[in-house]
Design an enzyme around this catalytic site. Sequence first.
Site, PDB file in Angstrom:
ATOM      1  N   GLY A 163      -2.337  -0.827   0.699  1.00  0.00           N
ATOM      2  CA  GLY A 163      -1.411  -0.846  -0.485  1.00  0.00           C
ATOM      3  C   GLY A 163      -2.181  -0.998  -1.757  1.00  0.00           C
ATOM      4  O   GLY A 163      -1.457  -1.835  -2.712  1.00  0.00           O
ATOM      5  N   HIS A 207       1.915  10.817  -4.569  1.00  0.00           N
ATOM      6  CA  HIS A 207       2.054  10.111  -3.313  1.00  0.00           C
ATOM      7  C   HIS A 207       3.423  10.484  -2.452  1.00  0.00           C
ATOM      8  O   HIS A 207       4.367  10.452  -3.077  1.00  0.00           O
ATOM      9  CB  HIS A 207       2.315   8.434  -3.821  1.00  0.00           C
ATOM     10  CG  HIS A 207       2.399   7.591  -2.704  1.00  0.00           C
ATOM     11  ND1 HIS A 207       2.020   6.316  -2.622  1.00  0.00           N
ATOM     12  CD2 HIS A 207       3.164   7.566  -1.511  1.00  0.00           C
ATOM     13  CE1 HIS A 207       2.514   5.831  -1.353  1.00  0.00           C
ATOM     14  NE2 HIS A 207       3.040   6.642  -0.807  1.00  0.00           N
ATOM     15  N   GLU A 274       1.504   7.797   4.857  1.00  0.00           N
ATOM     16  CA  GLU A 274       1.353   8.167   3.570  1.00  0.00           C
ATOM     17  C   GLU A 274       0.483   9.238   3.178  1.00  0.00           C
ATOM     18  O   GLU A 274      -0.746   9.016   4.095  1.00  0.00           O
ATOM     19  CB  GLU A 274       1.061   6.798   2.704  1.00  0.00           C
ATOM     20  CG  GLU A 274       1.750   5.517   2.621  1.00  0.00           C
ATOM     21  CD  GLU A 274       1.276   4.475   1.942  1.00  0.00           C
ATOM     22  OE1 GLU A 274       2.149   3.756   1.465  1.00  0.00           O
ATOM     23  OE2 GLU A 274       0.277   4.449   1.633  1.00  0.00           O
ATOM     24  N   ASN A 289       2.213   2.868   7.444  1.00  0.00           N
ATOM     25  CA  ASN A 289       2.886   1.637   7.265  1.00  0.00           C
ATOM     26  C   ASN A 289       3.615   1.432   8.520  1.00  0.00           C
ATOM     27  O   ASN A 289       4.504   2.367   8.788  1.00  0.00           O
ATOM     28  CB  ASN A 289       3.968   1.648   6.004  1.00  0.00           C
ATOM     29  CG  ASN A 289       3.049   1.755   4.863  1.00  0.00           C
ATOM     30  OD1 ASN A 289       1.847   1.158   4.594  1.00  0.00           O
ATOM     31  ND2 ASN A 289       3.478   2.727   3.727  1.00  0.00           N
ATOM     32  N   ARG A 291       5.959  -0.375   9.612  1.00  0.00           N
ATOM     33  CA  ARG A 291       7.349  -1.409   9.166  1.00  0.00           C
ATOM     34  C   ARG A 291       8.290  -0.636   8.526  1.00  0.00           C
ATOM     35  O   ARG A 291       8.246   0.634   8.250  1.00  0.00           O
ATOM     36  CB  ARG A 291       6.800  -2.398   8.315  1.00  0.00           C
ATOM     37  CG  ARG A 291       6.372  -1.789   6.995  1.00  0.00           C
ATOM     38  CD  ARG A 291       6.058  -2.904   5.833  1.00  0.00           C
ATOM     39  NE  ARG A 291       6.027  -1.962   4.672  1.00  0.00           N
ATOM     40  CZ  ARG A 291       4.807  -1.769   4.041  1.00  0.00           C
ATOM     41  NH1 ARG A 291       3.655  -1.979   4.552  1.00  0.00           N
ATOM     42  NH2 ARG A 291       4.723  -1.072   2.929  1.00  0.00           N
TER      43      ARG A 291
END
Length: 449
Positions: A163, A207, A274, A289, A291
Amino acid sequence: MFKKVLIANRGEIAVRIIRACREIGIPTVAVYSQADAEALHVSLATEAYCIGPYQSSKSYLNIPAIISTALMCGADAIHPGYGFLSENADFADICSKHGIKFIGPTADSIRLMGDKSNARKTMIENDVPVTPGTGIVNNIDDIKEFVKKVGYPIIIKASAGGGGKGMRIVRKDDELESMFTICKQEALNNFSNDDVYCEKYIENPHHIEVQILGDKYGNVVHLGERDCSIQRRHQKLIEETPSVAITPKTREKMCTAAIRAAKAIKYEGAGTLEFLLDNDGNWYFMEMNTRIQVEHCVSEMISNVDILKEQIYVAAGEKLSFTQNDIILRGHAIECRINAENPEKNFIPCPGKIDAYVPPGGFGVRVDSHVYQGYSIPPFYDSMIAKVICWGRDRHEARRRMYRALKEFVITGVETTLPFHQDIIEDEVFMSGKFDTSFIEEYNKRKNK
Ligand code: MV4
């Protein structure tokens, strides 16, 4: 199905989880800090318990308080939301030791993807493209070897980071030694682990991330990608789906790669892979990620899948209720994150009491928020106070609808990023779709800020 779900979070995502539980018919337990007694998740939940003072470390991160509350009130599952304990593998283990289901992937999946160097290795083993890079590097000579192959710039990343935390770009030889030392020290201070690795640095990437959902039976589906390039200092401001930066062929390959990787690690629940997309159309896995994410709503809007409910169903051991063929991605969705911040004062947080609050509505508009008229935003947590998500048959309609919704939205008493979002939504470069992660910086230059 679960008898009772405890929500180990606050804000808009706690509200989102409670709503999903309600629709399934599961009673909910809110936990809250002393600063959050007036919070919406507290009044929406079936039961609520104060678990500590305002500091996150003593409340929303207080594992003994959260576990004992769950045991005391008979909650058989905990939803961690995002942030806080959501990617803490030890917490997931502690939950299962107490017979409580952690709503999310297994602790092993969290641990594997939390180690960014191991995550890279897993992707390589499964033919998912990664940026040219190294394993853990122990000295300057290891890095110099790598630079001989790929040249500058390179980026040094903390293996336990993610992150945007714990990384350093190196552009020339004489910066190398100091950057390596700083990055290792930072990694040790922040993550108690000084392992670092290197990658070729991709300048001004897009991104792009892929939403996936998996169940216990090896089924994995994707819900398309999101373009999250509009961000500043690793904080996303606007997300949209589909991305206008990728071709249908790239989309197909990226989403298939995401599914392949998720199947390989037997991933259960909602997750996001990502990717970085460079200006030549090459794309590379960056991190996963494990979550639910803030921006899940745009994927819900175009897929008609309630990701939260699916997450709860698969955690309870049910099969995914649909296959990839059942999913039709329809239209375009954009999300603006509205923060209580002052854009005129370099976006400093602006907590305080909300005097007037009139959210927008109408066809294709969704507002996920935990605030209300008379609510006092505490200064201790994230400054995001609402997400506006708009759907349209195409990008133009979604964008026009977003502009309309942002103009309707009334929030007084605190400064918000509403005017800032209105300007960006109408900005020519944003409109053209020709933007990457440098957008906000370039936008500010254009506006002489
Ligand atoms: C990169 C990169 C360029 N090249 N890695 C930022 C967040 C963290 N997940 C990794 N990040 C980056 N990794 C390589 N090899 C550029 C970034 C990056 C970035 C990535 C996505 C969105 C915004 C960003 C802003 C600055 C840097």
